[in-house]
Design a protein around this motif. Structure first.
Motif, PDB file in Angstrom:
ATOM      1  N   ASP A  16       0.821  -1.209   0.000  1.00 35.86           N
ATOM      2  CA  ASP A  16       0.000   0.000   0.000  1.00 35.86           C
ATOM      3  C   ASP A  16       0.855   1.259   0.000  1.00 35.86           C
ATOM      4  O   ASP A  16       0.460   2.281  -0.570  1.00 35.86           O
ATOM      5  CB  ASP A  16      -0.920   0.027   1.227  1.00 35.86           C
ATOM      6  N   HIS A  17       1.995   1.192   0.667  1.00 39.78           N
ATOM      7  CA  HIS A  17       2.890   2.347   0.776  1.00 39.78           C
ATOM      8  C   HIS A  17       4.329   1.878   0.678  1.00 39.78           C
ATOM      9  O   HIS A  17       4.677   0.808   1.175  1.00 39.78           O
ATOM     10  CB  HIS A  17       2.707   3.062   2.124  1.00 39.78           C
ATOM     11  N   VAL A  67       5.672   7.723   0.435  1.00 43.75           N
ATOM     12  CA  VAL A  67       5.646   8.516   1.665  1.00 43.75           C
ATOM     13  C   VAL A  67       7.081   8.654   2.149  1.00 43.75           C
ATOM     14  O   VAL A  67       7.847   7.699   2.116  1.00 43.75           O
ATOM     15  CB  VAL A  67       4.815   7.815   2.769  1.00 43.75           C
ATOM     16  N   GLU A  68       7.427   9.854   2.616  1.00 38.40           N
ATOM     17  CA  GLU A  68       8.723  10.062   3.264  1.00 38.40           C
ATOM     18  C   GLU A  68       8.474  10.549   4.680  1.00 38.40           C
ATOM     19  O   GLU A  68       7.684  11.459   4.892  1.00 38.40           O
ATOM     20  CB  GLU A  68       9.577  11.069   2.517  1.00 38.40           C
ATOM     21  N   ILE A  69       9.150   9.925   5.631  1.00 40.58           N
ATOM     22  CA  ILE A  69       9.032  10.323   7.024  1.00 40.58           C
ATOM     23  C   ILE A  69      10.416  10.723   7.522  1.00 40.58           C
ATOM     24  O   ILE A  69      11.363   9.936   7.425  1.00 40.58           O
ATOM     25  CB  ILE A  69       8.446   9.187   7.884  1.00 40.58           C
ATOM     26  N   ASP A  70      10.511  11.932   8.023  1.00 41.94           N
ATOM     27  CA  ASP A  70      11.768  12.456   8.551  1.00 41.94           C
ATOM     28  C   ASP A  70      11.943  11.931   9.973  1.00 41.94           C
ATOM     29  O   ASP A  70      11.200  12.309  10.880  1.00 41.94           O
ATOM     30  CB  ASP A  70      11.745  13.980   8.539  1.00 41.94           C
ATOM     31  N   THR A  71      12.924  11.059  10.149  1.00 48.35           N
ATOM     32  CA  THR A  71      13.118  10.420  11.444  1.00 48.35           C
ATOM     33  C   THR A  71      13.927  11.259  12.425  1.00 48.35           C
ATOM     34  O   THR A  71      14.293  10.778  13.492  1.00 48.35           O
ATOM     35  CB  THR A  71      13.775   9.033  11.284  1.00 48.35           C
ATOM     36  N   GLN A  81       3.143   8.553  12.581  1.00 49.62           N
ATOM     37  CA  GLN A  81       3.036   8.728  11.132  1.00 49.62           C
ATOM     38  C   GLN A  81       2.948   7.368  10.432  1.00 49.62           C
ATOM     39  O   GLN A  81       2.181   7.211   9.475  1.00 49.62           O
ATOM     40  CB  GLN A  81       4.226   9.523  10.609  1.00 49.62           C
ATOM     41  N   LEU A  82       3.705   6.411  10.898  1.00 48.75           N
ATOM     42  CA  LEU A  82       3.616   5.061  10.322  1.00 48.75           C
ATOM     43  C   LEU A  82       2.270   4.431  10.594  1.00 48.75           C
ATOM     44  O   LEU A  82       1.652   3.843   9.704  1.00 48.75           O
ATOM     45  CB  LEU A  82       4.747   4.182  10.868  1.00 48.75           C
ATOM     46  N   GLU A  83       1.802   4.559  11.813  1.00 51.19           N
ATOM     47  CA  GLU A  83       0.495   3.989  12.169  1.00 51.19           C
ATOM     48  C   GLU A  83      -0.626   4.646  11.374  1.00 51.19           C
ATOM     49  O   GLU A  83      -1.604   3.984  11.022  1.00 51.19           O
ATOM     50  CB  GLU A  83       0.231   4.139  13.671  1.00 51.19           C
ATOM     51  N   ASP A  84      -0.499   5.927  11.109  1.00 54.33           N
ATOM     52  CA  ASP A  84      -1.534   6.637  10.354  1.00 54.33           C
ATOM     53  C   ASP A  84      -1.655   6.137   8.916  1.00 54.33           C
ATOM     54  O   ASP A  84      -2.675   6.392   8.254  1.00 54.33           O
ATOM     55  CB  ASP A  84      -1.254   8.142  10.346  1.00 54.33           C
ATOM     56  N   LEU A  85      -0.668   5.428   8.437  1.00 59.77           N
ATOM     57  CA  LEU A  85      -0.709   4.885   7.068  1.00 59.77           C
ATOM     58  C   LEU A  85      -1.639   3.680   6.971  1.00 59.77           C
ATOM     59  O   LEU A  85      -2.044   3.323   5.864  1.00 59.77           O
ATOM     60  CB  LEU A  85       0.696   4.490   6.607  1.00 59.77           C
ATOM     61  N   THR A  86      -1.966   3.061   8.074  1.00 61.49           N
ATOM     62  CA  THR A  86      -2.795   1.851   8.022  1.00 61.49           C
ATOM     63  C   THR A  86      -4.258   2.179   7.925  1.00 61.49           C
ATOM     64  O   THR A  86      -4.725   3.233   8.195  1.00 61.49           O
ATOM     65  CB  THR A  86      -2.542   0.958   9.247  1.00 61.49           C
TER      66      THR A  86
END
Length: 86
Positions: A16-17, A67-71, A81-86
């Protein structure tokens, strides 16, 4: 940096992502300098290789990421942010 394979793109349709977890070079190098569980990145030539990989590989990963997530954000923010992708 995580490893890559030349054929990884053929698997992307199954997900999905495609998430790129990124961080600025100064953050990466600071984390490496302070970690105690892995000696990689402590020597100047290893740090140079890390920066070279960041310059060469990350743009390719960014081009195919959905998706890019700045860690460099707090871990709780990154996880959310990762959980919001589900």
């Amino acid at each position: 940096m995580a490893g890559c394979k030349s054929n990884q793109g053929k698997f992307y349709p199954q997900f999905d992502h495609i998430v790129l977890l990124s961080a600025p070079a100064d953050v990466l190098l600071a984390r490496i300098a302070t970690r105690t569980n892995n000696p990689y990145g402590k020597r100047p030539e290893e740090r140079a290789a890390i920066l070279q990989h960041l310059a060469d590989v990350e743009p390719r990963l960014r081009a195919t990421a959905t998706v890019e997530i700045d860690t460099s954000a707090p871990i709780e923010t990154v996880v959310q942010q990762l959980e919001d992708l589900t």
